[in-house]
Motif scaffolding. Structure first.
Motif, short mmCIF file in Angstrom:
data_model
loop_
_atom_site.label_atom_id
_atom_site.label_comp_id
_atom_site.label_asym_id
_atom_site.label_seq_id
_atom_site.Cartn_x
_atom_site.Cartn_y
_atom_site.Cartn_z
N LEU A 24 0.85 -1.19 0.00
CA LEU A 24 0.00 0.00 0.00
C LEU A 24 0.88 1.24 0.00
O LEU A 24 1.78 1.37 0.83
N THR A 25 0.63 2.13 -0.95
CA THR A 25 1.38 3.38 -1.02
C THR A 25 0.42 4.54 -0.79
O THR A 25 -0.35 4.89 -1.69
N PRO A 26 0.40 5.12 0.42
CA PRO A 26 -0.49 6.27 0.68
C PRO A 26 -0.13 7.44 -0.21
O PRO A 26 1.04 7.67 -0.53
N ARG A 27 -1.13 8.19 -0.65
CA ARG A 27 -0.92 9.37 -1.48
C ARG A 27 -1.45 10.59 -0.75
O ARG A 27 -2.06 10.48 0.32
N ALA A 28 -1.26 11.74 -1.35
CA ALA A 28 -1.88 12.94 -0.81
C ALA A 28 -3.40 12.77 -0.88
O ALA A 28 -3.90 12.02 -1.72
N ALA A 29 -4.12 13.45 0.00
CA ALA A 29 -5.58 13.26 0.10
C ALA A 29 -6.26 13.40 -1.26
O ALA A 29 -7.19 12.66 -1.57
N GLN A 30 -5.78 14.33 -2.08
CA GLN A 30 -6.43 14.55 -3.36
C GLN A 30 -6.06 13.51 -4.41
O GLN A 30 -6.65 13.48 -5.49
N ASP A 31 -5.08 12.65 -4.10
CA ASP A 31 -4.62 11.66 -5.07
C ASP A 31 -5.08 10.24 -4.78
O ASP A 31 -4.90 9.34 -5.59
N GLY A 32 -5.66 9.99 -3.62
CA GLY A 32 -6.16 8.65 -3.30
C GLY A 32 -5.08 7.71 -2.81
O GLY A 32 -4.11 8.12 -2.18
N MET A 34 -2.58 4.00 -3.70
CA MET A 34 -2.03 3.07 -4.68
C MET A 34 -1.90 1.72 -4.00
O MET A 34 -1.20 1.60 -2.99
N VAL A 35 -2.58 0.70 -4.55
CA VAL A 35 -2.54 -0.65 -3.99
C VAL A 35 -1.88 -1.57 -5.01
O VAL A 35 -2.34 -1.67 -6.15
N GLN A 36 -0.79 -2.22 -4.61
CA GLN A 36 -0.11 -3.17 -5.49
C GLN A 36 -0.32 -4.58 -4.96
O GLN A 36 -0.10 -4.86 -3.78
N LEU A 51 0.00 -6.25 -10.15
CA LEU A 51 -1.17 -5.43 -10.48
C LEU A 51 -1.15 -4.17 -9.60
O LEU A 51 -1.05 -4.27 -8.38
N LEU A 52 -1.23 -3.01 -10.23
CA LEU A 52 -1.22 -1.75 -9.50
C LEU A 52 -2.57 -1.07 -9.69
O LEU A 52 -2.96 -0.75 -10.81
N PHE A 53 -3.29 -0.88 -8.59
CA PHE A 53 -4.61 -0.24 -8.63
C PHE A 53 -4.51 1.15 -8.00
O PHE A 53 -4.11 1.28 -6.84
N HIS A 54 -4.86 2.17 -8.78
CA HIS A 54 -4.89 3.54 -8.25
C HIS A 54 -6.33 3.84 -7.87
O HIS A 54 -7.20 3.99 -8.72
N LEU A 55 -6.59 3.90 -6.55
CA LEU A 55 -7.93 4.18 -6.04
C LEU A 55 -8.09 5.68 -5.86
O LEU A 55 -7.49 6.28 -4.97
N HIS A 56 -8.85 6.29 -6.75
CA HIS A 56 -9.08 7.74 -6.67
C HIS A 56 -9.89 8.08 -5.42
O HIS A 56 -10.58 7.21 -4.86
N PRO A 57 -9.84 9.32 -4.95
CA PRO A 57 -10.60 9.70 -3.75
C PRO A 57 -12.09 9.37 -3.86
O PRO A 57 -12.73 9.09 -2.85
N SER A 58 -12.64 9.39 -5.08
CA SER A 58 -14.07 9.10 -5.25
C SER A 58 -14.37 7.61 -5.38
O SER A 58 -15.53 7.22 -5.47
N TYR A 59 -13.32 6.76 -5.40
CA TYR A 59 -13.53 5.31 -5.47
C TYR A 59 -14.32 4.85 -4.24
O TYR A 59 -14.08 5.36 -3.14
N PRO A 60 -15.30 3.93 -4.34
CA PRO A 60 -15.61 3.09 -5.52
C PRO A 60 -16.68 3.65 -6.44
O PRO A 60 -17.23 2.91 -7.26
N SER A 61 -17.00 4.93 -6.32
CA SER A 61 -17.98 5.51 -7.26
C SER A 61 -17.46 5.46 -8.69
O SER A 61 -18.23 5.45 -9.65
#
Length: 223
Positions: A24-32, A34-36, A51-61
């Motif tokens: 898990l790579t935490p990002r800035a609040a506005q960037d969501g 990163m889960v590998q 597999l690298l999943f970038h979860l945006h702040p609005s995820y899972p919408s």
């Protein structure tokens, strides 16, 4: 991030609990986030895939952005997996889906017959090395995070030298290096002296040549 997304990340860390399986790579609040997830695919041949999943702040919408890389598969095969995962994600309802996507890949994706020997003769694409000069890195976590994401998406190996001069060394297919450079000049990657997001307009390509091994210069290896 939503509570739902954070709960999913916690569950994923419990499911993929072997050493190196979940990152898990935490990002800035506005960037969501990163889960590998490092997994295997294929029923007949167990092939390692990252597999690298970038979860945006609005995820899972909205579905996650996805990158795929593997030392067991060709670049074309990785792109095929990525597209199938994106298509699968687009068909799912707006709810936590990372585990479902990984399971789908593990159970349903198979190496096409025509590609099963590709590991023995990797894509016959000439590999290149490029050295880029950057003007500045003020928002280091955001900037380097973007460089990491692009290198994964474009199947490039890279490293950054942070010092009086800021250099990025890339190795991989020449078209991918050119796309990396295009992204640097067209995407807002950093902030200016006033704190406003800005593009890397001052980037210069210092060297571009056929592949030579990366040398150990005491640089910071970032991806």
């Amino acid at each position: 991030m939503s509570e739902t997304a954070l709960e999913e990340v916690s569950v994923l860390s419990s499911i993929y609990c072997r050493e190196g399986e979940f990152i898990l790579t935490p990002r800035a609040a506005q960037d969501g986030l990163m889960v590998q997830i490092n997994s295997t695919v294929g029923a007949e041949r167990r092939l390692d895939v990252s597999l690298l999943f970038h979860l945006h702040p609005s995820y899972p919408s909205c579905p996650p952005a996805i990158s795929v890389c593997s030392t067991s598969l060709s670049r074309t095969q990785c792109q095929d997996i990525r597209q199938k995962l994106l298509d699968q994600a687009a068909d799912l309802p707006p709810e936590p889906m990372v585990h479902q996507l990984v399971e789908w890949l593990q159970l349903c994706w198979e190496v096409p017959e025509k590609c099963k020997e590709e590991k023995k003769e990797v894509e016959k694409e000439e590999e290149w090395t490029a050295v880029l000069s950057l003007d500045h890195i003020r928002s280091q976590s955001r900037y380097i995070g973007l460089l990491q994401r692009w290198s994964l998406q474009l199947q490039l190996t890279g490293r950054v030298l942070l010092g009086r001069s800021i250099l990025v060394i890339l190795q991989g297919a020449r078209p991918s290096i050119k796309e990396f450079c295009r992204l640097l000049k067209t995407v807002k990657v950093d902030v200016d002296s006033s704190g406003r997001k800005c593009k890397e307009r001052m980037m210069k390509v210092l060297i571009e040549s056929p592949l030579s091994p990366l040398v150990d210069t005491g640089s910071r290896v970032l991806w």
